[in-house]
Motif scaffolding. Structure first.
Motif, PDB file in Angstrom:
ATOM      1  N   ASP A  23       8.478   2.884  -9.463  1.00 40.14           N
ATOM      2  CA  ASP A  23       7.715   2.217  -8.545  1.00 40.14           C
ATOM      3  C   ASP A  23       6.013   2.199  -9.070  1.00 40.14           C
ATOM      4  O   ASP A  23       5.340   1.216  -8.942  1.00 40.14           O
ATOM      5  CB  ASP A  23       7.761   2.860  -7.161  1.00 40.14           C
ATOM      6  CG  ASP A  23       9.063   2.325  -6.510  1.00 40.14           C
ATOM      7  OD1 ASP A  23       9.577   1.470  -6.848  1.00 40.14           O
ATOM      8  OD2 ASP A  23       9.383   2.936  -5.494  1.00 40.14           O
ATOM      9  N   LEU A  24       5.661   3.304  -9.483  1.00 39.48           N
ATOM     10  CA  LEU A  24       4.343   3.704  -9.976  1.00 39.48           C
ATOM     11  C   LEU A  24       4.158   2.569 -11.253  1.00 39.48           C
ATOM     12  O   LEU A  24       2.974   1.913 -11.041  1.00 39.48           O
ATOM     13  CB  LEU A  24       4.067   5.037 -10.180  1.00 39.48           C
ATOM     14  CG  LEU A  24       3.997   5.897  -9.236  1.00 39.48           C
ATOM     15  CD1 LEU A  24       3.820   7.314  -9.568  1.00 39.48           C
ATOM     16  CD2 LEU A  24       3.012   5.546  -8.327  1.00 39.48           C
ATOM     17  N   PHE A  40       1.493   3.148  -3.348  1.00 37.84           N
ATOM     18  CA  PHE A  40       0.531   4.208  -4.060  1.00 37.84           C
ATOM     19  C   PHE A  40       0.736   5.461  -3.725  1.00 37.84           C
ATOM     20  O   PHE A  40       0.524   6.394  -4.198  1.00 37.84           O
ATOM     21  CB  PHE A  40      -0.934   3.781  -3.372  1.00 37.84           C
ATOM     22  CG  PHE A  40      -1.689   2.147  -4.074  1.00 37.84           C
ATOM     23  CD1 PHE A  40      -2.169   2.398  -5.206  1.00 37.84           C
ATOM     24  CD2 PHE A  40      -1.521   1.317  -3.258  1.00 37.84           C
ATOM     25  CE1 PHE A  40      -2.645   1.228  -5.872  1.00 37.84           C
ATOM     26  CE2 PHE A  40      -2.218   0.212  -3.834  1.00 37.84           C
ATOM     27  CZ  PHE A  40      -2.656   0.137  -5.048  1.00 37.84           C
ATOM     28  N   THR A  41       1.612   5.888  -2.698  1.00 37.18           N
ATOM     29  CA  THR A  41       2.095   7.278  -2.366  1.00 37.18           C
ATOM     30  C   THR A  41       3.121   7.724  -2.785  1.00 37.18           C
ATOM     31  O   THR A  41       3.594   8.812  -2.515  1.00 37.18           O
ATOM     32  CB  THR A  41       1.701   7.409  -0.520  1.00 37.18           C
ATOM     33  OG1 THR A  41       2.868   6.655  -0.293  1.00 37.18           O
ATOM     34  CG2 THR A  41       0.385   7.177  -0.255  1.00 37.18           C
ATOM     35  N   THR A  42       3.864   6.724  -3.462  1.00 42.63           N
ATOM     36  CA  THR A  42       5.071   7.180  -4.012  1.00 42.63           C
ATOM     37  C   THR A  42       5.123   8.077  -5.211  1.00 42.63           C
ATOM     38  O   THR A  42       4.084   8.219  -5.857  1.00 42.63           O
ATOM     39  CB  THR A  42       6.178   5.954  -4.459  1.00 42.63           C
ATOM     40  OG1 THR A  42       7.279   6.489  -4.669  1.00 42.63           O
ATOM     41  CG2 THR A  42       5.555   5.256  -5.626  1.00 42.63           C
ATOM     42  N   THR A  43       6.319   8.793  -5.373  1.00 40.40           N
ATOM     43  CA  THR A  43       6.334   9.686  -6.408  1.00 40.40           C
ATOM     44  C   THR A  43       7.287   9.204  -7.459  1.00 40.40           C
ATOM     45  O   THR A  43       7.796   9.537  -8.717  1.00 40.40           O
ATOM     46  CB  THR A  43       6.677  11.076  -6.166  1.00 40.40           C
ATOM     47  OG1 THR A  43       7.961  11.099  -5.531  1.00 40.40           O
ATOM     48  CG2 THR A  43       5.518  11.776  -5.349  1.00 40.40           C
ATOM     49  N   ALA A  99       0.828  -1.291  -0.053  1.00 35.37           N
ATOM     50  CA  ALA A  99       0.159   0.063   0.094  1.00 35.37           C
ATOM     51  C   ALA A  99       0.851   1.536  -0.154  1.00 35.37           C
ATOM     52  O   ALA A  99       0.417   2.033  -0.551  1.00 35.37           O
ATOM     53  CB  ALA A  99      -0.971  -0.148   1.200  1.00 35.37           C
ATOM     54  N   PRO A 100       2.047   1.337   0.594  1.00 33.20           N
ATOM     55  CA  PRO A 100       2.617   2.654   0.513  1.00 33.20           C
ATOM     56  C   PRO A 100       3.353   2.855  -0.712  1.00 33.20           C
ATOM     57  O   PRO A 100       3.565   4.277  -1.078  1.00 33.20           O
ATOM     58  CB  PRO A 100       4.020   2.352   1.465  1.00 33.20           C
ATOM     59  CG  PRO A 100       3.450   1.232   2.371  1.00 33.20           C
ATOM     60  CD  PRO A 100       2.390   0.383   1.715  1.00 33.20           C
TER      61      PRO A 100
END
Length: 106
Positions: free
Chosen positions: A72-73, A65-68, A62-63
């Protein structure tokens, strides 16, 4: 101290932490077996226990999903696409491999 000994040496607190985590993990598995061995579970309880591995996996990813980070995205997108069509094991393998490759390339 030679290089190999320095590489494999653990300090006492780290070794105790690892052994404690091992004991707690094993203890919860044994306790669950001992508590539930002579019981038949309801369909609802069975469904809850079957959902636990997926919930743990989601809490780990879940973390992302908050990456920039674009790698990773993109890896997350590949993993989500795989999850729509394939079982968990191939999804995890392809997701990890895709993210590693994308991190290397990007």
């Amino acid at each position: 101290m030679n290089d190999l000994a320095r590489y494999v040496a653990l300090d006492v607190p780290s070794l105790l932490a690892i052994l404690s985590m091992m004991a707690v993990t094993y203890g919860t598995r044994v306790a669950g077996f001992l508590v539930l061995r002579n019981r038949s579970l309801s369909p609802r309880a069975t469904a809850v226990l079957e959902a636990v591995p997926g919930a743990v996996l989601i809490s780990v990813i879940a973390p992302a999903f908050t990456t920039t980070n674009p790698a990773d995205l993109a890896g997350l997108a590949v993993t989500l696409a795989m999850a729509c069509r394939f079982p968990m094991l191939p999804t995890v393998i392809v997701g990890v491999a895709a993210t590693a490759l994308l991190r290397h390339v990007l």
